[in-house]
Design a protein around this motif. Structure first.
Motif, PDB file in Angstrom:
ATOM      1  N   LEU A   9      65.700 169.536 -75.188  1.00  0.00           N
ATOM      2  CA  LEU A   9      66.315 170.167 -76.292  1.00  0.00           C
ATOM      3  C   LEU A   9      65.881 169.057 -77.055  1.00  0.00           C
ATOM      4  O   LEU A   9      66.147 169.102 -77.996  1.00  0.00           O
ATOM      5  CB  LEU A   9      67.761 170.024 -75.455  1.00  0.00           C
ATOM      6  CG  LEU A   9      68.691 170.333 -76.687  1.00  0.00           C
ATOM      7  CD1 LEU A   9      67.948 172.340 -77.002  1.00  0.00           C
ATOM      8  CD2 LEU A   9      69.573 170.562 -76.397  1.00  0.00           C
ATOM      9  N   GLY A  10      65.066 167.891 -76.064  1.00  0.00           N
ATOM     10  CA  GLY A  10      65.071 166.167 -76.796  1.00  0.00           C
ATOM     11  C   GLY A  10      63.703 166.315 -77.268  1.00  0.00           C
ATOM     12  O   GLY A  10      63.581 165.599 -77.996  1.00  0.00           O
ATOM     13  N   MET A  11      63.024 166.727 -76.922  1.00  0.00           N
ATOM     14  CA  MET A  11      61.153 167.431 -77.371  1.00  0.00           C
ATOM     15  C   MET A  11      61.357 167.768 -78.914  1.00  0.00           C
ATOM     16  O   MET A  11      60.670 166.478 -78.877  1.00  0.00           O
ATOM     17  CB  MET A  11      60.410 168.390 -76.513  1.00  0.00           C
ATOM     18  CG  MET A  11      59.453 168.664 -76.710  1.00  0.00           C
ATOM     19  SD  MET A  11      59.022 169.791 -78.539  1.00  0.00           S
ATOM     20  CE  MET A  11      59.687 171.484 -78.303  1.00  0.00           C
ATOM     21  N   PRO A  12      62.285 168.193 -79.815  1.00  0.00           N
ATOM     22  CA  PRO A  12      61.942 168.046 -81.390  1.00  0.00           C
ATOM     23  C   PRO A  12      61.901 167.127 -81.628  1.00  0.00           C
ATOM     24  O   PRO A  12      61.515 167.052 -82.825  1.00  0.00           O
ATOM     25  CB  PRO A  12      61.939 169.741 -81.382  1.00  0.00           C
ATOM     26  CG  PRO A  12      63.190 170.121 -80.595  1.00  0.00           C
ATOM     27  CD  PRO A  12      62.817 168.961 -79.550  1.00  0.00           C
ATOM     28  N   THR A  13      63.014 166.578 -81.457  1.00  0.00           N
ATOM     29  CA  THR A  13      63.648 164.737 -82.031  1.00  0.00           C
ATOM     30  C   THR A  13      63.510 163.801 -81.297  1.00  0.00           C
ATOM     31  O   THR A  13      63.851 162.235 -81.708  1.00  0.00           O
ATOM     32  CB  THR A  13      65.618 165.407 -81.643  1.00  0.00           C
ATOM     33  OG1 THR A  13      66.148 165.180 -80.401  1.00  0.00           O
ATOM     34  CG2 THR A  13      65.529 166.908 -81.894  1.00  0.00           C
ATOM     35  N   GLN A  14      62.677 163.414 -80.327  1.00  0.00           N
ATOM     36  CA  GLN A  14      62.167 162.655 -79.713  1.00  0.00           C
ATOM     37  C   GLN A  14      61.450 161.296 -80.729  1.00  0.00           C
ATOM     38  O   GLN A  14      60.906 161.915 -81.470  1.00  0.00           O
ATOM     39  CB  GLN A  14      61.367 162.427 -78.799  1.00  0.00           C
ATOM     40  CG  GLN A  14      60.328 163.510 -78.980  1.00  0.00           C
ATOM     41  CD  GLN A  14      59.357 163.165 -77.590  1.00  0.00           C
ATOM     42  OE1 GLN A  14      59.225 161.832 -76.692  1.00  0.00           O
ATOM     43  NE2 GLN A  14      58.885 164.461 -77.367  1.00  0.00           N
ATOM     44  N   LEU A  15      62.123 160.306 -80.561  1.00  0.00           N
ATOM     45  CA  LEU A  15      61.213 159.188 -81.489  1.00  0.00           C
ATOM     46  C   LEU A  15      61.692 159.431 -83.269  1.00  0.00           C
ATOM     47  O   LEU A  15      61.356 157.996 -83.853  1.00  0.00           O
ATOM     48  CB  LEU A  15      59.454 159.544 -81.720  1.00  0.00           C
ATOM     49  CG  LEU A  15      58.778 159.048 -80.521  1.00  0.00           C
ATOM     50  CD1 LEU A  15      57.290 159.567 -80.268  1.00  0.00           C
ATOM     51  CD2 LEU A  15      59.338 158.004 -79.054  1.00  0.00           C
ATOM     52  N   LEU A  16      62.324 159.910 -83.717  1.00  0.00           N
ATOM     53  CA  LEU A  16      62.720 160.423 -84.575  1.00  0.00           C
ATOM     54  C   LEU A  16      64.552 159.391 -84.845  1.00  0.00           C
ATOM     55  O   LEU A  16      65.097 159.407 -83.335  1.00  0.00           O
ATOM     56  CB  LEU A  16      63.341 161.475 -85.253  1.00  0.00           C
ATOM     57  CG  LEU A  16      61.885 162.422 -84.914  1.00  0.00           C
ATOM     58  CD1 LEU A  16      62.266 163.968 -86.026  1.00  0.00           C
ATOM     59  CD2 LEU A  16      60.790 162.384 -86.038  1.00  0.00           C
ATOM     60  N   SER A  17      64.672 159.058 -85.868  1.00  0.00           N
ATOM     61  CA  SER A  17      66.093 158.050 -85.838  1.00  0.00           C
ATOM     62  C   SER A  17      67.364 159.762 -85.997  1.00  0.00           C
ATOM     63  O   SER A  17      66.869 160.528 -86.468  1.00  0.00           O
ATOM     64  CB  SER A  17      66.098 157.990 -87.440  1.00  0.00           C
ATOM     65  OG  SER A  17      65.848 158.080 -88.338  1.00  0.00           O
ATOM     66  N   ASP A  37      54.953 167.537 -89.059  1.00  0.00           N
ATOM     67  CA  ASP A  37      54.488 166.348 -89.232  1.00  0.00           C
ATOM     68  C   ASP A  37      54.817 166.027 -87.469  1.00  0.00           C
ATOM     69  O   ASP A  37      54.671 164.188 -88.032  1.00  0.00           O
ATOM     70  CB  ASP A  37      55.099 166.198 -90.255  1.00  0.00           C
ATOM     71  CG  ASP A  37      56.542 165.742 -90.654  1.00  0.00           C
ATOM     72  OD1 ASP A  37      57.385 166.401 -89.591  1.00  0.00           O
ATOM     73  OD2 ASP A  37      56.489 164.702 -91.853  1.00  0.00           O
ATOM     74  N   HIS A  38      55.799 166.267 -86.843  1.00  0.00           N
ATOM     75  CA  HIS A  38      55.746 165.333 -85.732  1.00  0.00           C
ATOM     76  C   HIS A  38      55.339 164.392 -84.970  1.00  0.00           C
ATOM     77  O   HIS A  38      54.272 164.599 -84.865  1.00  0.00           O
ATOM     78  CB  HIS A  38      56.898 166.135 -84.544  1.00  0.00           C
ATOM     79  CG  HIS A  38      57.890 165.368 -84.009  1.00  0.00           C
ATOM     80  ND1 HIS A  38      57.326 164.388 -82.857  1.00  0.00           N
ATOM     81  CD2 HIS A  38      58.984 165.557 -83.135  1.00  0.00           C
ATOM     82  CE1 HIS A  38      58.510 164.173 -81.926  1.00  0.00           C
ATOM     83  NE2 HIS A  38      59.277 164.323 -82.674  1.00  0.00           N
ATOM     84  N   PRO A  39      55.116 162.842 -84.768  1.00  0.00           N
ATOM     85  CA  PRO A  39      54.685 162.164 -84.822  1.00  0.00           C
ATOM     86  C   PRO A  39      53.830 162.472 -83.010  1.00  0.00           C
ATOM     87  O   PRO A  39      53.171 162.279 -82.363  1.00  0.00           O
ATOM     88  CB  PRO A  39      55.085 160.834 -84.684  1.00  0.00           C
ATOM     89  CG  PRO A  39      56.491 160.716 -83.917  1.00  0.00           C
ATOM     90  CD  PRO A  39      57.038 162.593 -85.255  1.00  0.00           C
TER      91      PRO A  39
END
Length: 326
Positions: A9-17, A37-39
């Protein structure tokens, strides 16, 4: 499996604010594809696990294969082979900094038992669940010794070992029947006992940080708890931030494993690892039957039958360890 839910669940939100998560996805409460464009996660499908779950399963395989004796050399070989595979899949950017550094040092000739002496981040805590399943919660010293043994190659510092010991003790206590609150207290006791194990590093006391973070969010709404964790506890890869944050998330979700994963995914920062750690602890306390079956079925990148086989093997080790101590 709880950890896998939090990880995916956290895979697409990691490293984002937290603000960037809102702009890109809204409030995340289901598996979604990462933004183009996810890093680091771009191209991965919704529900896909990452290195958090992969390393957990890797450690489980080593423990089950090695039996009661932890084969340090074999564990390092597994890590090196896994890293090669990760690079081949184009997912190297998903690896944590301490694991990357240690693997590079080992490949350059540093003895494996010395490579982890600067590893302070949360990679040990994120993958420690197999040790927690294989080892009874008591005696704490034996559990901490096993945790430290598995940390040597990548995370052999006081802060990383104390953080991993806290998670391991909480999960192990939950397996023995403790609810999520009592399990957390056992985790805090382990962090206190482990605070001088490993190479010293300048970092806040893990036990004190966990207790403070739990108290901070107690009684708060989810929205307020998310703000408190982001603004005060911290959500970086540092063990002293992400592990207390994971314990706080369990409080905010009142121990519900899926709600734990949802809250973690919306924090920003190291969302997949915080979610994996928190949902592992909550899942251990609730049991597999309390995990949402429809979400489990949506997970990608792991074989649930293999996970079950590994869990059964780890439980046999737990029984053997308990029997050996009378």
């Amino acid at each position: 499996m709880g950890g896998a839910l939090g990880d995916a669940l956290g895979m697409p939100t990691q490293l984002l604010s937290a603000a960037a998560i809102r702009r890109a996805y809204g409030f995340v409460d289901r598996f979604i594809d990462p933004a183009g464009d996810h890093p680091v996660s771009r191209g991965l499908p919704a529900g896909m696990i990452t290195d958090d779950t992969e390393q957990t399963l890797l450690l489980a395989q080593e423990l089950v294969t090695g039996g009661e004796r932890f084969d340090h050399a074999a564990w390092v070989e597994r890590l090196l082979a896994w890293e090669t595979d990760v690079k081949a899949r184009g997912s190297y950017d998903l690896l944590g900094p301490s694991t990357k550094r240690a693997i590079d040092l080992i490949r350059a000739g540093t003895p494996a038992k010395e490579a982890g002496r600067e590893g302070t981040t949360n990679g040990a805590a994120m993958r420690i669940a197999p040790v927690a399943i294989a080892m009874p919660a008591e005696p704490l010293t034996a559990l901490i010794d096993k945790v430290a043994e598995t940390c040597a190659a990548t995370h052999a510092t006081t802060v990383a070992i104390a953080a991993a010991s806290a998670v391991a003790a909480a999960v192990s206590a939950a397996i023995d029947g403790a609810d999520w609150n009592a399990a957390a207290e056992h985790g805090i006791a382990a962090a206190i006992r482990a605070r001088e194990v490993g190479a010293w590093t300048a970092a806040p006391d893990i036990a004190s940080r966990i207790r403070w973070a739990r108290d901070l969010v107690s009684g708060q709404s989810e929205e307020a708890a998310i703000a408190s964790i982001v603004d005060l506890v911290g959500t970086s890869v540092a063990s002293q931030e992400s592990v207390p944050a994971a314990f706080a998330v369990v409080v905010a979700a009142k121990g519900d494993p899926w709600r734990v994963a949802v809250i973690a995914a919306n924090l920003g920062g190291d969302t997949d690892t915080i979610g994996a750690i928190a949902a592992t602890m909550a899942g251990a306390a609730s049991g597999f039957a309390k995990l949402p079956a429809e979400r489990v079925a949506e997970l990608r990148g792991l074989d649930i039958a293999e996970v079950k086989r590994l869990a059964e093997g780890l439980l046999r080790l737990r029984g053997a360890a308990r029997g050996a101590r009378g």
